[in-house]
Write a protein that holds these residues in place. Structure first.
Motif, PDB file in Angstrom:
ATOM      1  N   THR A  24       0.789  -1.239  -0.400  1.00 57.64           N
ATOM      2  CA  THR A  24       0.125  -0.379  -0.248  1.00 57.64           C
ATOM      3  C   THR A  24       0.689   1.320   0.052  1.00 57.64           C
ATOM      4  O   THR A  24       0.701   3.263  -0.063  1.00 57.64           O
ATOM      5  CB  THR A  24      -0.535  -0.324   0.711  1.00 57.64           C
ATOM      6  OG1 THR A  24      -0.411  -0.145   2.671  1.00 57.64           O
ATOM      7  CG2 THR A  24      -1.656  -0.945   1.164  1.00 57.64           C
ATOM      8  N   SER A  25       2.193   0.928   0.490  1.00 58.48           N
ATOM      9  CA  SER A  25       2.678   2.657   0.465  1.00 58.48           C
ATOM     10  C   SER A  25       4.466   1.890   1.136  1.00 58.48           C
ATOM     11  O   SER A  25       4.642   0.642   0.112  1.00 58.48           O
ATOM     12  CB  SER A  25       2.565   2.930   1.846  1.00 58.48           C
ATOM     13  OG  SER A  25       2.442   2.214   2.861  1.00 58.48           O
ATOM     14  N   VAL A  27       8.236   0.826   0.284  1.00 59.04           N
ATOM     15  CA  VAL A  27       8.371   0.093  -0.163  1.00 59.04           C
ATOM     16  C   VAL A  27       8.026  -0.883  -1.314  1.00 59.04           C
ATOM     17  O   VAL A  27       8.905  -0.890  -1.966  1.00 59.04           O
ATOM     18  CB  VAL A  27      10.064  -0.807   0.699  1.00 59.04           C
ATOM     19  CG1 VAL A  27      11.320  -1.378   0.617  1.00 59.04           C
ATOM     20  CG2 VAL A  27      10.625   0.021   1.716  1.00 59.04           C
ATOM     21  N   ARG A  47      -3.482  -5.459   3.578  1.00 61.31           N
ATOM     22  CA  ARG A  47      -5.423  -5.215   4.646  1.00 61.31           C
ATOM     23  C   ARG A  47      -6.111  -5.167   4.440  1.00 61.31           C
ATOM     24  O   ARG A  47      -7.168  -5.365   4.733  1.00 61.31           O
ATOM     25  CB  ARG A  47      -4.288  -4.854   6.495  1.00 61.31           C
ATOM     26  CG  ARG A  47      -3.792  -5.826   7.203  1.00 61.31           C
ATOM     27  CD  ARG A  47      -3.610  -4.561   8.679  1.00 61.31           C
ATOM     28  NE  ARG A  47      -2.853  -3.796   8.465  1.00 61.31           N
ATOM     29  CZ  ARG A  47      -2.016  -3.109   9.522  1.00 61.31           C
ATOM     30  NH1 ARG A  47      -2.251  -3.571  10.409  1.00 61.31           N
ATOM     31  NH2 ARG A  47      -1.274  -2.235   8.926  1.00 61.31           N
ATOM     32  N   ARG A  51      -6.974   1.287   0.337  1.00 62.03           N
ATOM     33  CA  ARG A  51      -6.025   1.111   1.161  1.00 62.03           C
ATOM     34  C   ARG A  51      -5.385   0.747  -0.594  1.00 62.03           C
ATOM     35  O   ARG A  51      -3.816   1.180  -0.694  1.00 62.03           O
ATOM     36  CB  ARG A  51      -4.856   1.403   1.837  1.00 62.03           C
ATOM     37  CG  ARG A  51      -5.458   2.264   3.094  1.00 62.03           C
ATOM     38  CD  ARG A  51      -4.299   2.287   4.912  1.00 62.03           C
ATOM     39  NE  ARG A  51      -4.161   0.737   5.369  1.00 62.03           N
ATOM     40  CZ  ARG A  51      -5.063   0.218   6.165  1.00 62.03           C
ATOM     41  NH1 ARG A  51      -5.939   0.722   6.723  1.00 62.03           N
ATOM     42  NH2 ARG A  51      -4.290  -0.669   6.645  1.00 62.03           N
ATOM     43  N   ASP A  74      -3.817 -10.185   6.704  1.00 63.57           N
ATOM     44  CA  ASP A  74      -3.248  -9.783   7.450  1.00 63.57           C
ATOM     45  C   ASP A  74      -2.172 -10.459   8.017  1.00 63.57           C
ATOM     46  O   ASP A  74      -2.703 -11.550   8.452  1.00 63.57           O
ATOM     47  CB  ASP A  74      -4.550  -9.570   8.748  1.00 63.57           C
ATOM     48  CG  ASP A  74      -4.310  -8.521   9.946  1.00 63.57           C
ATOM     49  OD1 ASP A  74      -2.880  -8.650  10.313  1.00 63.57           O
ATOM     50  OD2 ASP A  74      -4.538  -8.326  10.688  1.00 63.57           O
ATOM     51  N   LEU A  75      -1.359 -10.401   8.307  1.00 63.48           N
ATOM     52  CA  LEU A  75       0.259 -11.355   8.943  1.00 63.48           C
ATOM     53  C   LEU A  75      -0.139 -11.411   9.778  1.00 63.48           C
ATOM     54  O   LEU A  75       0.587 -12.483  10.453  1.00 63.48           O
ATOM     55  CB  LEU A  75       1.425 -10.674   8.219  1.00 63.48           C
ATOM     56  CG  LEU A  75       1.390 -10.927   7.356  1.00 63.48           C
ATOM     57  CD1 LEU A  75       2.414  -9.756   6.187  1.00 63.48           C
ATOM     58  CD2 LEU A  75       2.832 -12.177   6.330  1.00 63.48           C
ATOM     59  N   ASN A 101       7.153  -8.329   2.273  1.00 61.94           N
ATOM     60  CA  ASN A 101       7.862  -7.321   2.582  1.00 61.94           C
ATOM     61  C   ASN A 101       7.226  -6.437   3.849  1.00 61.94           C
ATOM     62  O   ASN A 101       7.555  -5.828   4.711  1.00 61.94           O
ATOM     63  CB  ASN A 101       7.393  -5.930   0.909  1.00 61.94           C
ATOM     64  CG  ASN A 101       7.681  -4.326   1.343  1.00 61.94           C
ATOM     65  OD1 ASN A 101       9.002  -4.097   1.649  1.00 61.94           O
ATOM     66  ND2 ASN A 101       6.215  -4.003   1.610  1.00 61.94           N
ATOM     67  N   SER A 149      14.525  -7.597   5.536  1.00 54.65           N
ATOM     68  CA  SER A 149      14.422  -6.963   6.435  1.00 54.65           C
ATOM     69  C   SER A 149      15.243  -5.815   7.044  1.00 54.65           C
ATOM     70  O   SER A 149      14.917  -5.403   6.252  1.00 54.65           O
ATOM     71  CB  SER A 149      15.957  -8.669   6.425  1.00 54.65           C
ATOM     72  OG  SER A 149      16.663  -8.409   7.997  1.00 54.65           O
ATOM     73  N   TYR A 177      11.952  -5.100  17.134  1.00 61.02           N
ATOM     74  CA  TYR A 177      11.237  -4.934  15.589  1.00 61.02           C
ATOM     75  C   TYR A 177      13.089  -5.739  15.549  1.00 61.02           C
ATOM     76  O   TYR A 177      13.240  -6.213  14.561  1.00 61.02           O
ATOM     77  CB  TYR A 177      11.948  -2.885  15.430  1.00 61.02           C
ATOM     78  CG  TYR A 177      11.554  -3.445  14.367  1.00 61.02           C
ATOM     79  CD1 TYR A 177      10.710  -3.620  12.884  1.00 61.02           C
ATOM     80  CD2 TYR A 177      13.188  -2.400  13.311  1.00 61.02           C
ATOM     81  CE1 TYR A 177      10.995  -3.404  10.818  1.00 61.02           C
ATOM     82  CE2 TYR A 177      12.963  -2.363  11.756  1.00 61.02           C
ATOM     83  CZ  TYR A 177      12.188  -2.624  11.482  1.00 61.02           C
ATOM     84  OH  TYR A 177      12.384  -2.458  10.036  1.00 61.02           O
ATOM     85  N   LYS A 181      13.888  -9.048  12.924  1.00 62.21           N
ATOM     86  CA  LYS A 181      13.996  -7.960  11.580  1.00 62.21           C
ATOM     87  C   LYS A 181      16.171  -9.648  11.622  1.00 62.21           C
ATOM     88  O   LYS A 181      16.034  -9.946  10.513  1.00 62.21           O
ATOM     89  CB  LYS A 181      14.647  -6.829  11.276  1.00 62.21           C
ATOM     90  CG  LYS A 181      13.755  -6.042  11.472  1.00 62.21           C
ATOM     91  CD  LYS A 181      12.840  -6.522   9.627  1.00 62.21           C
ATOM     92  CE  LYS A 181      11.666  -6.680   9.505  1.00 62.21           C
ATOM     93  NZ  LYS A 181      11.844  -6.170   8.216  1.00 62.21           N
ATOM     94  N   VAL A 210      14.887   4.388   4.599  1.00 62.87           N
ATOM     95  CA  VAL A 210      13.789   5.232   3.663  1.00 62.87           C
ATOM     96  C   VAL A 210      12.381   5.605   4.012  1.00 62.87           C
ATOM     97  O   VAL A 210      11.564   5.466   5.186  1.00 62.87           O
ATOM     98  CB  VAL A 210      13.023   4.116   3.072  1.00 62.87           C
ATOM     99  CG1 VAL A 210      11.593   4.189   1.714  1.00 62.87           C
ATOM    100  CG2 VAL A 210      14.172   2.991   2.076  1.00 62.87           C
ATOM    101  N   SER A 212       9.580   6.465   4.291  1.00 55.34           N
ATOM    102  CA  SER A 212       8.333   5.501   4.352  1.00 55.34           C
ATOM    103  C   SER A 212       6.854   6.524   5.401  1.00 55.34           C
ATOM    104  O   SER A 212       7.820   6.683   6.578  1.00 55.34           O
ATOM    105  CB  SER A 212       8.660   4.144   4.087  1.00 55.34           C
ATOM    106  OG  SER A 212       8.456   3.723   5.445  1.00 55.34           O
ATOM    107  N   ASP A 213       5.610   5.596   5.446  1.00 60.57           N
ATOM    108  CA  ASP A 213       4.488   5.525   6.671  1.00 60.57           C
ATOM    109  C   ASP A 213       5.214   4.510   7.708  1.00 60.57           C
ATOM    110  O   ASP A 213       4.579   4.704   8.411  1.00 60.57           O
ATOM    111  CB  ASP A 213       3.845   4.946   5.220  1.00 60.57           C
ATOM    112  CG  ASP A 213       3.107   5.699   4.564  1.00 60.57           C
ATOM    113  OD1 ASP A 213       3.734   6.581   4.421  1.00 60.57           O
ATOM    114  OD2 ASP A 213       1.716   5.557   3.920  1.00 60.57           O
ATOM    115  N   ILE A 214       6.429   4.123   7.419  1.00 56.34           N
ATOM    116  CA  ILE A 214       6.937   2.945   8.776  1.00 56.34           C
ATOM    117  C   ILE A 214       7.325   4.339   9.870  1.00 56.34           C
ATOM    118  O   ILE A 214       6.963   3.620  10.886  1.00 56.34           O
ATOM    119  CB  ILE A 214       8.068   2.616   7.978  1.00 56.34           C
ATOM    120  CG1 ILE A 214       8.114   1.033   9.148  1.00 56.34           C
ATOM    121  CG2 ILE A 214       9.466   3.082   9.204  1.00 56.34           C
ATOM    122  CD1 ILE A 214       8.517  -0.117   8.678  1.00 56.34           C
TER     123      ILE A 214
END
Ligand SMILES: NC(=O)c1ccc[n+]([C@@H]2O[C@H](COP(=O)([O-])OP(=O)(O)OC[C@H]3O[C@@H](n4cnc5c(N)ncnc54)[C@H](OP(=O)(O)O)[C@@H]3O)[C@@H](O)[C@H]2O)c1
Length: 289
Positions: A24-25, A27, A47, A51, A74-75, A101, A149, A177, A181, A210, A212-214
């Motif tokens: 969705t966003s 990477v 998910r 989005r 949904d993981l 990803n 990762s 986190y 990874k 990056v 990103s939205d993270i």
């Protein structure tokens, strides 16, 4: 979007099918678009259909095949992972590249399936999804599993088994986190063993830092200041695209890659720890196989 991913090659197959999680966003979205430029048919496992819709529209505009599709995933929920894999397998489509990803960072909690949030989403969900899709990857070989990762994995010195089935303990969630990874790196090393996935190669990678939205949990006034120095999602997609398309990662299956080149993984990524992670993850997911 222009496609300027250097060093990547066309995919191995005439009509390559790529399933990517979390497109969705960031990477994932940029990787999906770059692979579509190379002729891939994309399946976006995400998910939220809402989005995912703008990315699907972009992909359908790009691809001559126009068949980018959405699958709900949904993981954090093994039932959802199973349903996603079942839907893909029932489609009868080949699978040439699986890009694991999707990811969460800096979050706290427990997944629906009872794992620490980062470990449950980043590792356990992808472990089950990969395991369920492995027969189709083998049938479609040569095939690859590319797992996003992070260099954060160097910060974990092992897997605290007593904590991975409990809610996140650290205040920032970043310690957990790093563990998740490291699990991505260990999973990739194990998957590359000939006994696990013959004719399927595996690569883990760091996409760079990056914008990103993270980083969505970083307060708004500060966010532009820190993301200013980061890579764009398109630059962050270079190593995942290279791992999905270049020949080098297939000759170094099980490796960890950064900036489109091999990089020595953490000393904590031992064969013993990998075998233990695989065995425990298998036992935890056996009921969904
Ligand atoms: N950004 C960086 O600097 C950086 C550095 C190293 C590694 N990485 C890795 O790069 C990967 C992509 O992250 P990003 O930076 O592109 O972040 P992002 O923009 O936040 O994208 C994360 C993606 O994961 C999806 N996702 C989150 N939880 C999920 C779940 N339970 N089930 C299915 N999908 C879920 C999100 O979907 P929703 O839209 O539903 O939230 C989104 O599509 C992650 O594995 C991350 O660890 C990023």
């Amino acid at each position: 979007m222009t496609d300027d991913t250097e060093g990547a090659e066309p995919l191995d197959h005439a009509e390559p099918t790529v399933l990517i999680t979390g497109a969705t966003s960031g990477v994932g979205r940029a990787t999906a678009l770059a692979l579509a430029h190379r002729g891939a048919r994309l399946v976006l496992a995400c998910r939220s259909e809402q989005r995912t819709r703008p990315v699907l529209d972009e992909l359908r505009g790009l691809s001559p095949h126009g068949d980018a599709t959405f699958l709900p995933l949904d993981l954090g929920d093994f039932d959802s992972v199973r349903a996603c894999a079942d839907a893909f397998l029932a489609s009868g489509r080949p699978l040439h590249v699986l890009v694991n990803n999707a990811g969460v960072a800096g979050v706290r909690g427990l997944t629906a399936s009872g794992f620490e949030l980062a470990f449950g989403v980043n590792h356990m969900g992808h472990f089950l999804l990969s395991r369920l899709l492995l027969p189709r990857l083998r049938e479609s070989s040569p095939a690859r599993v590319v797992t996003v990762s992070s260099e954060s994995h160097y910060q974990a010195d092992g897997i605290p088994w007593e904590l991975v089935r409990r809610p996140t303990r650290s205040f920032t969630g970043m310690r957990e986190y790093a563990v998740s990874k490291l699990a991505n790196v260990l999973f990739t090393q194990e998957l590359a063993r000939p006994t696990r996935a013959s004719a399927v190669t595996a690569a883990a990678l760091h996409p760079g830092i990056v914008a990103s939205d993270i980083w969505r949990r970083v307060p708004r006034p500060v966010r532009p200041l820190i993301t200013w120095f980061m890579l764009s999602p398109e630059d962050g997609a270079r190593t995942p695209v290279w791992c999905a398309t270049a020949s080098e990662p297939t000759t170094m299956s099980g490796g960890f890659f950064d900036r489109c080149a091999p990089r020595r993984p953490s000393a904590a990524a031992t064969a013993e720890l990998g075998a233990e992670l695989w065995g425990r993850s298998e036992a935890w997911t056996n009921a969904w196989m």
